[in-house]
Design an enzyme around this catalytic site. Structure first.
Site, PDB file in Angstrom:
ATOM      1  N   ASP A 281      31.226  48.375  38.952  1.00 19.27           N
ATOM      2  CA  ASP A 281      31.448  49.782  39.290  1.00 19.27           C
ATOM      3  C   ASP A 281      32.586  50.314  38.418  1.00 19.27           C
ATOM      4  O   ASP A 281      32.549  50.118  37.217  1.00 19.27           O
ATOM      5  CB  ASP A 281      31.712  49.932  40.794  1.00 19.27           C
ATOM      6  CG  ASP A 281      32.896  49.100  41.269  1.00 19.27           C
ATOM      7  OD1 ASP A 281      33.021  47.956  40.833  1.00 19.27           O
ATOM      8  OD2 ASP A 281      33.693  49.598  42.091  1.00 19.27           O
TER       9      ASP A 281
ATOM     10  N   GLU B 267      31.046  41.052  38.902  1.00 16.66           N
ATOM     11  CA  GLU B 267      30.763  41.484  40.271  1.00 16.66           C
ATOM     12  C   GLU B 267      29.472  40.917  40.863  1.00 16.66           C
ATOM     13  O   GLU B 267      29.398  40.670  42.074  1.00 16.66           O
ATOM     14  CB  GLU B 267      30.722  43.022  40.342  1.00 16.66           C
ATOM     15  CG  GLU B 267      32.066  43.702  40.259  1.00 16.66           C
ATOM     16  CD  GLU B 267      32.573  43.903  38.852  1.00 16.66           C
ATOM     17  OE1 GLU B 267      33.561  44.612  38.660  1.00 16.66           O
ATOM     18  OE2 GLU B 267      31.967  43.335  37.914  1.00 16.66           O
TER      19      GLU B 267
ATOM     20  N   GLY C   1      39.965  44.646  41.308  1.00 15.17           N
ATOM     21  CA  GLY C   1      40.390  45.215  42.573  1.00 15.17           C
ATOM     22  C   GLY C   1      40.539  44.103  43.609  1.00 15.17           C
ATOM     23  O   GLY C   1      39.989  43.012  43.449  1.00 15.17           O
TER      24      GLY C   1
ATOM     25  N   GLY D 146      37.945  45.811  38.422  1.00 11.89           N
ATOM     26  CA  GLY D 146      38.790  46.985  38.591  1.00 11.89           C
ATOM     27  C   GLY D 146      39.858  47.117  37.525  1.00 11.89           C
ATOM     28  O   GLY D 146      40.313  48.218  37.218  1.00 11.89           O
TER      29      GLY D 146
END
Length: 462
Positions: free
Chosen positions: A153, A145, A73, A122
């Protein structure tokens, strides 16, 4: 029907190719390794929803332009949202991204992710939830991350927690990379295809004229080969990974790893608070379904971008993405200074008047693809009624039977259990039996690859 292209977003960040009953979504930010912008995520979500209701669409393919599927992301943009506006801007980005992950994980039609190159963060969320995940010799997977002051996530607490043993903890805590062969071996990928054959595979898939998962799988099987993990691969050292990463706390994991220089170095570079948050997240994810995982991760993300406990996500972005000095100053900077109460806050509701929990798209009763294997058919077959009612998983058998398949009847359906991939209880620690989501097997007529049969986990909205 001739092939046609449509353009789906700012600066053509999503290209859409239509070929008969097939739609190909192409991530098109090659100069930025197809990092997912808000525009791209919104367009993907819009397209996936539309295609699910369109009877003229039978198969969805997702791929990346250039040398990456997607490197994640757009963390830079998310950081700017907050510094130039308010933390809720980043929360909105995450809400949209987790909704996309949920729709992909509960999709009614077959979808194929062609993962040729980098797939991280992401990007993993936009591919790992798909039914067919095709990798190549160029594929590089990672969830980095924690080095950015965050935690994995995009449903990682769901798909990483269902990897063999405690491999998920290893990958999520250290940010370690896997290649395509390793992804196939552990279940993150369903097929391994040489990159030189991807265009041929894609052309073959364009002939699909029904939403028939076995038919899709048969086509992919024709191009797939057995990936071989290197001698140095972590896949060949799962006994060591399980011994170290099964520990209850991050401190105990580090103590067990003192003799493994690379892993310990990665852990000591990462954000201490996010190491602790992710360890709890993946442990909870083992006993939750995909919607529960995504809803919990949304709370965690909101607390992170809000700075409820720590501003490490901003410091990580500064050190790794903006200033690039690679010397983040984490706060808190020691594991021992982080209390359980501090970690608890990431899992609580956000204490702001207008804040709400993540509201996922209404899906009704659906089936979501599970990933992983069970190595003993006899024990599993005997326990299927328990799995269906969601009781505790039985311990893994000491030895693996020779039989390749077994059958059992569940909810009136004749089902088939396959050797490599069956359900979310692979090598579960005998002393730590987990509650499962209800499990529904794939029936023989819906069988996938003879090497990689998918387990289906029932999802039902409350």
């Amino acid at each position: 029907m001739a092939t046609s292209f449509h353009y789906g977003g700012q600066h053509d960040q999503i290209l859409v190719e239509e070929k008969s009953f097939v739609r190909i979504l192409i991530l098109n930010r090659p100069q930025k390794l197809n990092v997912l912008s808000y525009t791209m995520i919104s367009q993907l979500l819009k397209n996936f929803k539309a295609y699910e209701e369109d009877s003229n669409v039978k198969l969805v393919i997702v791929k990346g332009m250039g040398r990456a599927f997607s490197a994640g992301g757009d963390a830079k943009a998310a950081a700017r949202y907050i510094t130039e506006g308010h933390w809720t801007f980043a929360a909105k980005f995450n809400e949209k991204q987790l909704s996309l992950n949920y729709v992909m994980a509960t999709y009614r039609k077959p979808q194929v992710s062609l993962i040729n190159g980098i797939v991280m963060g992401g990007g993993a969320g936009a591919s790992m939830h798909g039914k067919f995940r095709v990798v190549t010799e160029n594929t590089i997977f990672a969830m980095p991350e924690t080095s950015l002051g965050l935690f994995p996530d995009v449903g990682a607490s769901y798909f990483l927690s269902r990897l063999p043993g405690f491999l998920g903890e290893y990958l999520g805590l250290t940010g370690a990379r896997l290649d395509g062969a390793e992804m196939l071996a552990c279940g993150l990928a369903t097929h391994f295809v040489l990159s030189s054959n991807l265009s041929l595979l894609e052309e073959a898939l364009k002939s699909i004229n029904s939403a028939d998962s076995p038919g899709v799988c048969i086509i992919i099987d024709q191009f797939s080969i057995k990936g071989v993990s290197k001698e140095s691969s972590v896949i060949r050292r799962l006994d060591i990974v399980n011994k170290c990463f099964s520990k209850a706390t991050v401190e105990e994991i580090i103590l067990a790893l003192e003799w493994i220089a690379a892993a310990i170095k990665s852990l000591k570079k990462a954000s201490p608070i996010n190491l602790k948050v992710f360890l709890r997240s993946i442990r909870e994810g083992r006993s939750q379904n995909i919607s529960q995982c995504l809803m919990r991760e949304y709370r965690m993300l909101c607390h992170s971008v809000r700075g409820t406990v720590s501003n490490d996500v901003f410091e990580g972005c500064r050190a790794m993405l903006f200033d690039k000095d690679k010397r983040p100053k984490w706060d808190p900077y020691k594991l021992e200074s982080i209390s359980e109460e501090m970690v608890d806050q990431y899992f609580n509701k956000v204490d702001e008047e207008d804040w709400e929990d993540l509201k996922l798209p209404t899906r009704g009763r659906l089936t979501a693809i599970g990933f992983f294997a069970w190595t003993g058919f006899k024990a599993l077959t005997e326990s299927l009624p328990l799995l269906v009612t969601g009781d505790k998983a039985p311990p893994a058998p000491a030895t693996e039977p020779e039989e390749r398949t077994a059958t059992a009847k569940i909810e009136g359906r004749r089902c088939c259990l396959d050797k490599t991939i069956f359900c979310s209880v692979l090598e579960r620690r005998k002393s730590e039996q987990q509650l499962l989501s209800p499990v529904l097997c794939v029936s023989p007529e819906e069988r996938g690859s003879p090497l990689l049969l998918h387990c289906v986990v029932a999802e039902e909205e409350k």
